[in-house]
Scaffold this motif. Sequence first.
Motif, PDB file in Angstrom:
ATOM      1  N   LEU A 117       0.823  -1.215   0.000  1.00 42.89           N
ATOM      2  CA  LEU A 117       0.000   0.000   0.000  1.00 42.89           C
ATOM      3  C   LEU A 117       0.853   1.261   0.000  1.00 42.89           C
ATOM      4  N   LEU A 118       1.899   1.264   0.823  1.00 37.72           N
ATOM      5  CA  LEU A 118       2.766   2.441   0.961  1.00 37.72           C
ATOM      6  C   LEU A 118       4.117   2.151   0.301  1.00 37.72           C
ATOM      7  N   PRO A 119       4.471   2.851  -0.759  1.00 45.47           N
ATOM      8  CA  PRO A 119       5.715   2.541  -1.488  1.00 45.47           C
ATOM      9  C   PRO A 119       6.970   3.064  -0.786  1.00 45.47           C
ATOM     10  N   PHE A 120       7.257   2.518   0.399  1.00 48.33           N
ATOM     11  CA  PHE A 120       8.494   2.893   1.083  1.00 48.33           C
ATOM     12  C   PHE A 120       9.686   2.468   0.217  1.00 48.33           C
ATOM     13  N   PRO A 121      10.683   3.336   0.048  1.00 45.59           N
ATOM     14  CA  PRO A 121      11.828   2.969  -0.790  1.00 45.59           C
ATOM     15  C   PRO A 121      12.839   2.104  -0.057  1.00 45.59           C
ATOM     16  N   ALA A 122      13.317   1.074  -0.737  1.00 43.34           N
ATOM     17  CA  ALA A 122      14.461   0.302  -0.246  1.00 43.34           C
ATOM     18  C   ALA A 122      15.749   0.907  -0.794  1.00 43.34           C
ATOM     19  N   THR A 370      20.581   4.006  -0.544  1.00 40.24           N
ATOM     20  CA  THR A 370      20.078   2.775   0.076  1.00 40.24           C
ATOM     21  C   THR A 370      19.426   3.123   1.405  1.00 40.24           C
ATOM     22  N   PHE A 371      18.156   2.724   1.576  1.00 39.14           N
ATOM     23  CA  PHE A 371      17.393   3.048   2.778  1.00 39.14           C
ATOM     24  C   PHE A 371      17.162   1.827   3.667  1.00 39.14           C
ATOM     25  N   VAL A 372      17.111   0.659   3.033  1.00 36.76           N
ATOM     26  CA  VAL A 372      16.844  -0.553   3.807  1.00 36.76           C
ATOM     27  C   VAL A 372      18.061  -0.917   4.643  1.00 36.76           C
ATOM     28  N   LYS A 373      17.822  -1.502   5.776  1.00 34.44           N
ATOM     29  CA  LYS A 373      18.904  -1.905   6.678  1.00 34.44           C
ATOM     30  C   LYS A 373      19.442  -3.248   6.245  1.00 34.44           C
ATOM     31  N   LEU A 374      20.676  -3.251   5.718  1.00 33.31           N
ATOM     32  CA  LEU A 374      21.302  -4.492   5.254  1.00 33.31           C
ATOM     33  C   LEU A 374      22.202  -5.075   6.347  1.00 33.31           C
TER      34      LEU A 374
END
Length: 379
Positions: A117-122, A370-374
């Motif tokens: 629903l919410l297009p949070f960016p990775a 890069t926004f996602v926690k790798l």
Amino acid sequence: MIRVKAKKFTHKSVKAVSESVSSEVSAEVSLKHSSISLEKIGTVKKGNMLKKKADDLPEMLKHEEAVKTLDQPKRRSRLFRVVRWVVGLSIVFVMGSAVAAYGFAWRSTVAMQIYRLLPFPAAMVEMRIVTLYQYYSYLDASEHYNQSEEGRNALFAFKPGELEHITLERLTDNALTSFALAKAKVVVTNEQLDAVIQQMSSVSSKEELEKQTLRLWGWNMEEFMRNILRPDVEKLELQKYLTKSETLFADIQARAESARAAIDKKEISFEEAVEQYSGDEGSSARGGDLGLIVETTYPDPFWKTVYETEVGKLTPVFRMDDGFHLVEVLQKNEASGNEEAVIHARQILWKTPTAQEWLKQERNIKTIWTFVKLPLLAS
């Protein structure tokens, strides 16, 4: 015989009767006139009342408008409070979801519905967003494949955390590929994808292909085409574009000319330029040294360009099938008798890249957010 005594009417009695009759008639006429007058009075009063109501109507309308005007701020205030609550709750929901997504790497069935629903960016590259939904969907499918029999029997095994990095890298490559094709106005059609499916179905039936896709990846056929097949076909189209792109060749040549100018100005040494730019794996390990070359082993325009260059000088940047070359002539022995000319030279090669090489170069050149926690990779 009975005798009735007649009553004598005198003049006075007649006059009295006449006056009495006249009085009754006058009273009757007066009554009639009075009723008419009353009707007229009632009509006039009624008319006056209607006129008064008509005169009062604008005032009444003004009063109603005034009441409405006074009520409007109240209605607006109520509406504003409702909107404020809705907006406030929405902000709290979005912020809470973002904190869970980025702070705690929230990953569940509910989370996936929210990410859809919410297009949070990775990640983001070239103004193209790789969403968290895309990232986690692909990561789930990759983990599903690794748990399958084929994945367990693979010749390689992923280190802890490596799959997350590979997943994001592949999705970033997909975004770069789509951007490059859009810029080149190259479109991958559904007909092309259907043709690939037909080729795959010639080996096994379409029903069997769908079963294998579901078993290996956990995807239906539509998801497989969107996440695997389309990106792979786009990379094939990118490779075709790269082999005939004059824009790409002009860009590579411009970089080569810039490096040549820097070497001429002593801003960079030839060896440093080899290390930084050369794509020739054979010579770059030796500082670009080609050793001794002869005409029979190097076709034109390579040999002709090098042979016509003075010792200690750089050739012009020239193009071959494998890319753009810049050569420095170190030594030259002219042909004599039966001996052919021999040249000692070293070179820098700006290769025409494959799609994968081009994507690797683009990842190094472009700014990728890069926004996602790798997870940290194990050493």
